[in-house]
Each structure stands twice: as structure tokens, then as C-alpha cells.
Motif scaffolding. Structure first.
Motif, PDB file in Angstrom:
ATOM      1  N   ASN A  37      48.854  42.722  47.105  1.00 29.51           N
ATOM      2  CA  ASN A  37      48.282  42.337  45.821  1.00 29.51           C
ATOM      3  C   ASN A  37      48.575  40.859  45.578  1.00 29.51           C
ATOM      4  N   THR A  38      47.538  40.028  45.665  1.00 30.99           N
ATOM      5  CA  THR A  38      47.693  38.588  45.489  1.00 30.99           C
ATOM      6  C   THR A  38      47.311  38.126  44.084  1.00 30.99           C
ATOM      7  N   PHE A  39      47.119  39.066  43.181  1.00 33.70           N
ATOM      8  CA  PHE A  39      46.696  38.750  41.820  1.00 33.70           C
ATOM      9  C   PHE A  39      47.903  38.664  40.890  1.00 33.70           C
ATOM     10  N   GLU A  40      47.888  37.668  40.013  1.00 31.05           N
ATOM     11  CA  GLU A  40      48.902  37.607  38.967  1.00 31.05           C
ATOM     12  C   GLU A  40      48.665  38.689  37.927  1.00 31.05           C
ATOM     13  N   HIS A  41      47.392  38.966  37.668  1.00 27.16           N
ATOM     14  CA  HIS A  41      47.040  40.022  36.718  1.00 27.16           C
ATOM     15  C   HIS A  41      45.723  40.649  37.159  1.00 27.16           C
ATOM     16  N   ILE A  42      45.655  41.970  37.121  1.00 29.04           N
ATOM     17  CA  ILE A  42      44.433  42.695  37.468  1.00 29.04           C
ATOM     18  C   ILE A  42      43.724  43.069  36.175  1.00 29.04           C
ATOM     19  N   ASN A  43      42.565  42.499  35.965  1.00 29.85           N
ATOM     20  CA  ASN A  43      41.794  42.743  34.751  1.00 29.85           C
ATOM     21  C   ASN A  43      40.886  43.954  34.885  1.00 29.85           C
ATOM     22  N   ALA A  44      40.428  44.230  36.105  1.00 35.59           N
ATOM     23  CA  ALA A  44      39.487  45.329  36.320  1.00 35.59           C
ATOM     24  C   ALA A  44      39.584  45.809  37.764  1.00 35.59           C
ATOM     25  N   ILE A  45      39.146  47.031  37.982  1.00 34.97           N
ATOM     26  CA  ILE A  45      39.065  47.579  39.331  1.00 34.97           C
ATOM     27  C   ILE A  45      37.709  48.257  39.505  1.00 34.97           C
ATOM     28  N   ILE A  46      37.267  48.319  40.743  1.00 31.14           N
ATOM     29  CA  ILE A  46      36.087  49.106  41.104  1.00 31.14           C
ATOM     30  C   ILE A  46      36.576  50.279  41.929  1.00 31.14           C
ATOM     31  N   THR A  47      36.206  51.484  41.536  1.00 24.28           N
ATOM     32  CA  THR A  47      36.699  52.674  42.230  1.00 24.28           C
ATOM     33  C   THR A  47      35.564  53.671  42.473  1.00 24.28           C
ATOM     34  N   ILE A 199      29.788  45.099  49.695  1.00 23.16           N
ATOM     35  CA  ILE A 199      31.130  44.563  49.896  1.00 23.16           C
ATOM     36  C   ILE A 199      31.112  43.039  49.860  1.00 23.16           C
ATOM     37  N   SER A 200      30.126  42.459  50.530  1.00 24.51           N
ATOM     38  CA  SER A 200      29.992  41.007  50.539  1.00 24.51           C
ATOM     39  C   SER A 200      29.681  40.479  49.142  1.00 24.51           C
ATOM     40  N   ALA A 201      28.842  41.194  48.407  1.00 23.90           N
ATOM     41  CA  ALA A 201      28.497  40.783  47.037  1.00 23.90           C
ATOM     42  C   ALA A 201      29.740  40.727  46.166  1.00 23.90           C
ATOM     43  N   ILE A 202      30.607  41.733  46.293  1.00 24.05           N
ATOM     44  CA  ILE A 202      31.825  41.779  45.484  1.00 24.05           C
ATOM     45  C   ILE A 202      32.785  40.662  45.895  1.00 24.05           C
ATOM     46  N   ASN A 203      33.027  40.539  47.188  1.00 30.52           N
ATOM     47  CA  ASN A 203      33.978  39.534  47.669  1.00 30.52           C
ATOM     48  C   ASN A 203      33.534  38.111  47.355  1.00 30.52           C
ATOM     49  N   LEU A 233      37.280  34.726  37.311  1.00 31.24           N
ATOM     50  CA  LEU A 233      38.205  35.707  37.869  1.00 31.24           C
ATOM     51  C   LEU A 233      37.952  35.893  39.365  1.00 31.24           C
ATOM     52  N   LYS A 234      38.991  36.216  40.089  1.00 34.46           N
ATOM     53  CA  LYS A 234      38.881  36.463  41.529  1.00 34.46           C
ATOM     54  C   LYS A 234      38.445  37.914  41.783  1.00 34.46           C
ATOM     55  N   THR A 235      37.872  38.126  42.941  1.00 36.15           N
ATOM     56  CA  THR A 235      37.508  39.484  43.361  1.00 36.15           C
ATOM     57  C   THR A 235      38.025  39.715  44.776  1.00 36.15           C
ATOM     58  N   ALA A 259      37.972  47.835  44.806  1.00 34.79           N
ATOM     59  CA  ALA A 259      38.189  46.396  44.707  1.00 34.79           C
ATOM     60  C   ALA A 259      38.985  46.047  43.459  1.00 34.79           C
ATOM     61  N   LEU A 260      39.563  44.853  43.474  1.00 25.69           N
ATOM     62  CA  LEU A 260      40.299  44.305  42.348  1.00 25.69           C
ATOM     63  C   LEU A 260      39.548  43.106  41.782  1.00 25.69           C
ATOM     64  N   ILE A 261      39.617  42.942  40.473  1.00 25.01           N
ATOM     65  CA  ILE A 261      39.092  41.753  39.786  1.00 25.01           C
ATOM     66  C   ILE A 261      40.208  41.234  38.898  1.00 25.01           C
ATOM     67  N   GLY A 262      40.563  39.976  39.050  1.00 22.36           N
ATOM     68  CA  GLY A 262      41.668  39.498  38.237  1.00 22.36           C
ATOM     69  C   GLY A 262      41.952  38.017  38.388  1.00 22.36           C
ATOM     70  N   GLU A 263      43.155  37.651  37.984  1.00 19.03           N
ATOM     71  CA  GLU A 263      43.558  36.244  37.930  1.00 19.03           C
ATOM     72  C   GLU A 263      44.540  35.908  39.043  1.00 19.03           C
TER      73      GLU A 263
END
Length: 263
Positions: A37-47, A199-203, A233-235, A259-263
Motif C-alpha cells: 500500500n503506497t497510499f497515504e490515505h485511501i479515499n475509495a476502492i473498486i471491488t 485495468i489500463s483505464a483505471i491505472n 488522486l492516484k489510482t 483497485a485503490l484510489i487515494g492520496e
């Protein structure tokens, strides 16, 4: 007191509390060794939202990594499989049932959202929706004190949904869960080609690539990516799997990612 009762408990995931806990624990073995986990904070996830035998490992992965945080509420946004309607429906029951115990619904904020946004309504048929229900046991397991907001969409404009996400996503008390499986019922080769676009769209936060992506929750994915772009935000896609990994059937495959979405 109104309770949103389970519908797919016992089919998509175990109805027995101890069995369900044992299954979730089995998903979590070696996560810290395999995923960073390289995120300082996870704002959202895709599951994903299939039966746990198929996609539970992936769903658990993003919830597990996000569990280092302590959100006060989890907002689940998923597609409707049971009913077709305009816009999105929000749950106003008092509690959401799971085999691990009931989750308190944030009725105060849910009612505020209903009053503020014209595209939000109430549709009783969404009480049978598995795309959101399959997330609930993970929420109760990892965030036992968090409250829940459930939003199920059908014919939903992406930009309008994004306005709501933008309001919620930067609040550190919130964790947004975007529920989606990927391609459905293609050969394994074709499924992997289609899913690679998602996957590419998200990344890459490239919404245009979703035009050649097949996902039942593509509206939610598109909206969260637009919000990630707007809010810088990063993905990061964590992993990918297909139903072939479980049933060895190459002729009719369903794809899953998380996937993770966050800072």
C-alpha cells in the motif's frame, strides 16, 4: 426499526458467522507480503461483487488494505441488476443485515443526499441488489463501527453521479466503494483483452479506454475516475482474476479486478 434483510447470504457468501469469518481470514493470508500500500490515505476502492468463491479474494484485498484507516461511514455505489429505473436509489432503512451483525445506516446523511440531489430516489426493488450486499460483510468485518450508505444506480448520467462523489470523496471520514465486475461470458482470451482495457483505464485514469471496456459497473468506474482526475488522486489496480481460475471453463468467463484510489 427497518432492516435491509440479506438476499444472497447463503449463496454468494456463507450465512454462518463463523464460516464467513474463517473464509475472510483465509483470503487475508500473505497480503502484506504480496501487496504494498503506497497510499497515504485511501479515499475509495473498486471491488467485484460475484460469489466469494470467485471474487471474494479480490474484494477482500482492497478492504484489507483500507482497514488501516478508520472511516466513520462507507458509501457503497453499485449497479442495479434487478430493476431498471432512472437515476440512483438510496437506502433509508435503519440497519443493513449481515451474518456478522447489522450495520447501522447513516440515515441522516442519506436523507440529506436524497433531498439535495434530484437524481437520487427510492426504489424498493434495489433491496434485492447483490452488487452492494456482497460488500456489506467486508464492511462489518473491517469497519465494525462504521455506518453505511447504499446507492444503487440504473440509467445514471456519469457526470451527475460524479458531482455526488466529489462531495464525499475528500472527507477523510468516508470510504467510497465502487462495485463492479468486468467482462461477462466471453472466452478466456477475449475476456482478458476486454478486461485489459478496464485495468489500463483505471491505472492511467484514461476514461476513453472505458469505451472498449465491458463492466457492469462501468458507470461507477467512470464517475470515480472523473473524480480522481478532478481531485488529483492516484489510482492503482491491485490484482485481476477470472472465473476460469476457479472452474477451469475457458468458454464462458467473467473477469474481476480490485483497485485503490487515494492520496
Amino acid at each position: 426499526m427497518n432492516i435491509r434483510k440479506t438476499v444472497v447470504s447463503g449463496s454468494f457468501y456463507p450465512n454462518d458467522k463463523d464460516e464467513l469469518i474463517e473464509l475472510i481470514n483465509s483470503f487475508s493470508k500473505d497480503i502484506n507480503q504480496k501487496y504494498e500500500n503506497t497510499f497515504e490515505h485511501i479515499n475509495a476502492i473498486i471491488t467485484p461483487h460475484a460469489g466469494y468463491i470467485y471474487s471474494g479474494y479480490l474484494a477482500n484485498l482492497s478492504f484489507n488494505l483500507a482497514s488501516k484507516q478508520n472511516p466513520k461511514r462507507v458509501i457503497v455505489i453499485g449497479p442495479s441488476h434487478q430493476a431498471y429505473f432512472e437515476g440512483s436509489s438510496i437506502c433509508l432503512d435503519d440497519f443493513y443485515e449481515t451474518p456478522l451483525g447489522n450495520i447501522k445506516i447513516d440515515t441522516k446523511l442519506s436523507k440529506q443526499i436524497l433531498q439535495k440531489y434530484d437524481f437520487i430516489n427510492q426504489n424498493e426493488e434495489t433491496a434485492f441488489e447483490h452488487s452492494s450486499e456482497t460488500q456489506a460483510p467486508f464492511i462489518k468485518y473491517y469497519f465494525p463501527k462504521a455506518q453505511l450508505i447504499e446507492i444503487v444506480y440504473a440509467n445514471q448520467d456519469i457526470n451527475i453521479l460524479c458531482t455526488l462523489i466529489n462531495e464525499l470523496i475528500l472527507n477523510k471520514d468516508n470510504l467510497i466503494v465502487i462495485s463492479s465486475d468486468l467482462s461477462h461470458f466471453h472466452t478466456l482470451e477475449d475476456a482478458k483483452k476486454l478486461d485489459e482495457n478496464c485495468i489500463s483505464a483505471i491505472n492511467q485514469k484514461d476514461i476513453n479506454k472505458l469505451n472498449i471496456c465491458e463492466a457492469c459497473g462501468k458507470i461507477g468506474i467512470s464517475a470515480i475516475l472523473k473524480s480522481a482526475i478532478k481531485n488529483s488522486l492516484k489510482t492503482k489496480v491491485l490484482d485481476y482474476a477470472t472465473s476460469f481460475d476457479i472452474n477451469n471453463d475457458k468458454s464462458s468467463v467473467v473477469g474481476y479486478t480490485t483497485a485503490l484510489i487515494g492520496e
